[in-house]
Structures are given as structure tokens and as C-alpha cells.
Design an enzyme around this catalytic site. Structure first.
Site: not given
Ligand SMILES: Cc1cc2nc3c(=O)[nH]c(=O)nc-3n(C[C@H](O)[C@H](O)[C@H](O)COP(=O)(O)O)c2cc1C
Length: 347
Positions: A38, A92, A123, A223-225, A247
Site C-alpha cells: 500500500m 513490488q 493499480c 485479495n479484497g474486502d 490491505g
Molecule cells: C492506501 C492504499 C495504497 C495502495 N497501494 C498499492 C500498491 O502500492 N500496490 C498495489 O498492488 N496495490 C495497492 N493498493 C491495493 C491493495 O494492495 C489491495 O489490493 C486493495 O486495497 C484491496 O484489498 P483490501 O480490500 O484488503 O484493502 C493500495 C490500496 C490502498 C488502500
């Protein structure tokens, strides 16, 4: 640091025996828990805190630009630095030029020797998609293939993974995109159950992640939610994935992984505010060590997450006012006093 959950997961917190490569090669593995990359959040200090609490099996550092790495940008080179305590750590990277990506990966490996390299193909941010990187690569599978091939040629025996979404706007595009990544040489895929067009709206589609698991021969991380430790069990049951990446649920909540592991063992794990405060202060110390005294300003975003109402397991009278003071703190002293005030308010 006070760790109320000490010794419950000694095997996982020890870390040293668990290697990313071994996980990928071992087909009879237990599902693993992964800290998501993130931007501006999963830097070295935060990864160290998450690792120290335990329960997490591997941490992904926030994305870095391949172009900036090959230009030797000082700021980006600082971002790839990590502490040995964080291992196994996956760095990454994003970019759209196969040659530049390969050179950048070679350079990262020579400089820091991470346990894995992950290519960002998910992204949705315009700054990234505008350069044909990130989720834009889902629109150009031929280029995505070339990038994986080019990186694979220089990476040696370090695992190469790709993090992506269901598709650009078609939620079934993964049916062809993921096997293509596998054929190109990816060793593991993380799938966020949304399309690029969805951004973060709607719900992550865990059923489609389950479909993806069936068509891949390499390990798949779901991954997700997964917003609470309880949900880890649920997503694993639905997707049958080899691991779960968390995340937003882990922001301001480095205890997430240990709690999830305990829940998988049908144990209950609660962390009180009193136990959280020393961890927050240790995180601040690591943050300031890395960014200098001005780091207090960038630490405010973490404070905002630590004290988000849905992160707190107990009610804090006056939390709204406390939060607005937390995101304006100017120095360590002021923060320590404010945390003491918050602690007193709970008693
Ligand atoms: C603040 C923030 C920054 C993120 N930066 C990246 C990143 O650098 N690379 C990436 O692949 N995904 C990035 N993501 C996506 C997360 O890795 C993840 O795929 C996404 O938030 C869904 O997962 P979650 O529902 O558990 O948050 C970012 C998400 C957030 C909220």
C-alpha cells in the site's frame, strides 16, 4: 513492546524458517497471510511493526517505479531499503517497458536481495495507468507477457509474482489473463476480486477468485474486502486460495494477522487500548528513525487509522475530538501526553 499475544504463534512469529520460495514450491502448504502493498503505508517501519506482532507470513513493500530505480532516484532507492526483521519481504515494482523493468529488477536484487519481486498489474490510479503501467497492462496482455518474460530472465531463482485484478472492465478477463501470466513464467498470482473500472466500489467477488484458483497451477493469493480477522476463514473457505492478502483491514491494525491466525484455531484474541499504545509509540520511533523529526507529519495518517472508530475494540468517550487532535500532533511529547489522556478517558 507489550505483546499480549506473545507465544501463541511462536512458529509464525519466528519467521526465520519460513521462506517465500519454499512456500511457492511446496504444494502441501498451509494457507498464508500476506500484508498487501500500500503506497505511503506499507513502508519499512510499518512492515517491521506488523512482523514484530506476528501472524503475518510475508510482507509486500509498497510499489516503486522501475523508471525511477534505473535513474537511481535517491527517494526511490530509500523506499526499497528494508530491515532484516521484515523478511520474507517482496518488493513490488511497476512499469510498462520490459527492458526497463528487467534492469530495475536486477538493480533491486543487487542492492537489497528481497525474497521476491512482484509486478503491479492492478493499480487503477490514473498517474499509473496513464503510463500504461498497473492495471493498464490488463488491456495489453502481449505487453504484460513480455514484461513477465523479461523479468523472469534476470531474476534468477527468486520468485516472481504478479498482483492483478479480475480485468480492466470485464470481470471474466482473468480467465485468459492469468493463464497467460503463468505461461510467461509467473510463480504466483495475487488476485483482487474487482475490475479496474470498479476502483474500490462494490464488493470484491470471491466467487470469481475461486474460479481463478481452479484454472491456475501456480499458487493464488486471494485479495479484497477482508476487513476483519474473522473474514480470513470465510474467504479461504470460498476461494480455496493458497493465502489471503490483507490491505485496508491491516491499516492501523498490525494485530490483524495474529488475531486471524488465532481465530483459525478457534481462539479469541482481543487487544486493549492499553496494550496498543506502546506499539503505536514504537511504530512512531521507527518512523522517525527513518524519516527524521519531520516524520511526525507523515505519521499522522497512521494515527488516523489507529483511532478509526471501527478499529477500536472499546468505546473512547470524546473520540471525535481526540481524533482531530491526533491528526494535528507536532511532536513526540505532545503525542505521548495525548495518548495518556485517551487512556484515562477509557478508565
Ligand atoms: C492506501 C492504499 C495504497 C495502495 N497501494 C498499492 C500498491 O502500492 N500496490 C498495489 O498492488 N496495490 C495497492 N493498493 C491495493 C491493495 O494492495 C489491495 O489490493 C486493495 O486495497 C484491496 O484489498 P483490501 O480490500 O484488503 O484493502 C493500495 C490500496 C490502498 C488502500
Amino acid at each position: 513492546m507489550v505483546n499480549p499475544l506473545d507465544n501463541i504463534y511462536p512458529a509464525h512469529t519466528a519467521g526465520s524458517f519460513f521462506m517465500w520460495k519454499e512456500f511457492i514450491q511446496n504444494t502441501k502448504r498451509n494457507p498464508i497471510l500476506v500484508l498487501a502493498p500500500m503506497a505511503d503505508m506499507t513502508d519499512s517501519p510499518y512492515c517491521r511493526i506488523v512482523k514484530k506482532i506476528g501472524g503475518v507470513d510475508v510482507v509486500f513493500h509498497e510499489m516503486v517505479s522501475s523508471e525511477a530505480i534505473v535513474r537511481n532516484s535517491e527517494k526511490t532507492l530509500r523506499m526499497i531499503n528494508f530491515h532484516e526483521d521484515e523478511r520474507p519481504i517482496v518488493q513490488q515494482i511497476f512499469g510498462a517497458d520490459p527492458g526497463v523493468m528487467a534492469n530495475a529488477v536486477r538493480s533491486i536484487i543487487n542492492k537489497t536481495h528481497p525474497d521476491g519481486i512482484d509486478i503491479n498489474m492492478g493499480c487503477p490510479v490514473p498517474k499509473i495507468t496513464g503510463t500504461e503501467s498497473g492495471s493498464s497492462l490488463m488491456k495489453d496482455p502481449a505487453l504484460a507477457y513480455e514484461i513477465v518474460r523479461a523479468v523472469k530472465e534476470v531474476i534468477g531463482d527468486i520468485p516472481l509474482s504478479v498482483k492483478t485484478r479480475l480485468g480492466w472492465d470485464n470481470p471474466d478477463a482473468f480467465h485468459t489473463f492469468l493463464p497467460m501470466l503463468e505461461e510467461a513464467g509467473a510463480d504466483l498470482v495475487t488476485l483482487h476480486g474487482r475490475t479496474k473500472s470498479q476502483g474500490y466500489s462494490g464488493e470484491a467477488d470471491w466467487n470469481r477468485i475461486a474460479e481463478a484458483k481452479k484454472i491456475l497451477h501456480i499458487p493464488l493469493i486471494a485479495n479484497g474486502d477482508v476487513s476483519s480477522p474473522e473474514m480470513v476463514k470465510e474467504i479461504l473457505a470460498i476461494t480455496k486460495a493458497d493465502g489471503v492478502m490483507i490491505g485496508r483491514g491491516a491499516l492501523g491494525n498490525p494485530w490483524f494477522f495474529l488475531q486471524a491466525k488465532m481465530i483459525l484455531e478457534n481462539k479469541k484474541a482481543e487487544v486493549s487500548l492499553e496494550e496498543k499504545i506502546p506499539v503505536i509509540l514504537e511504530h512512531l520511533q521507527l518512523h522517525l528513525e527513518r524519516y527524521g523529526q519531520k516524520g511526525i507529519v507523515t505519521f499522522r495518517k497512521h494515527l488516523g487509522w489507529y483511532f478509526k472508530t471501527n478499529r477500536l475494540e472499546e468505546e473512547i468517550p470524546g473520540i471525535k475530538e481526540f481524533r482531530s487532535r491526533l491528526v494535528r500532533v507536532e511532536n513526540v511529547d505532545e503525542l505521548e501526553k495525548l495518548l495518556q489522556e485517551i487512556k484515562n478517558a477509557v478508565k
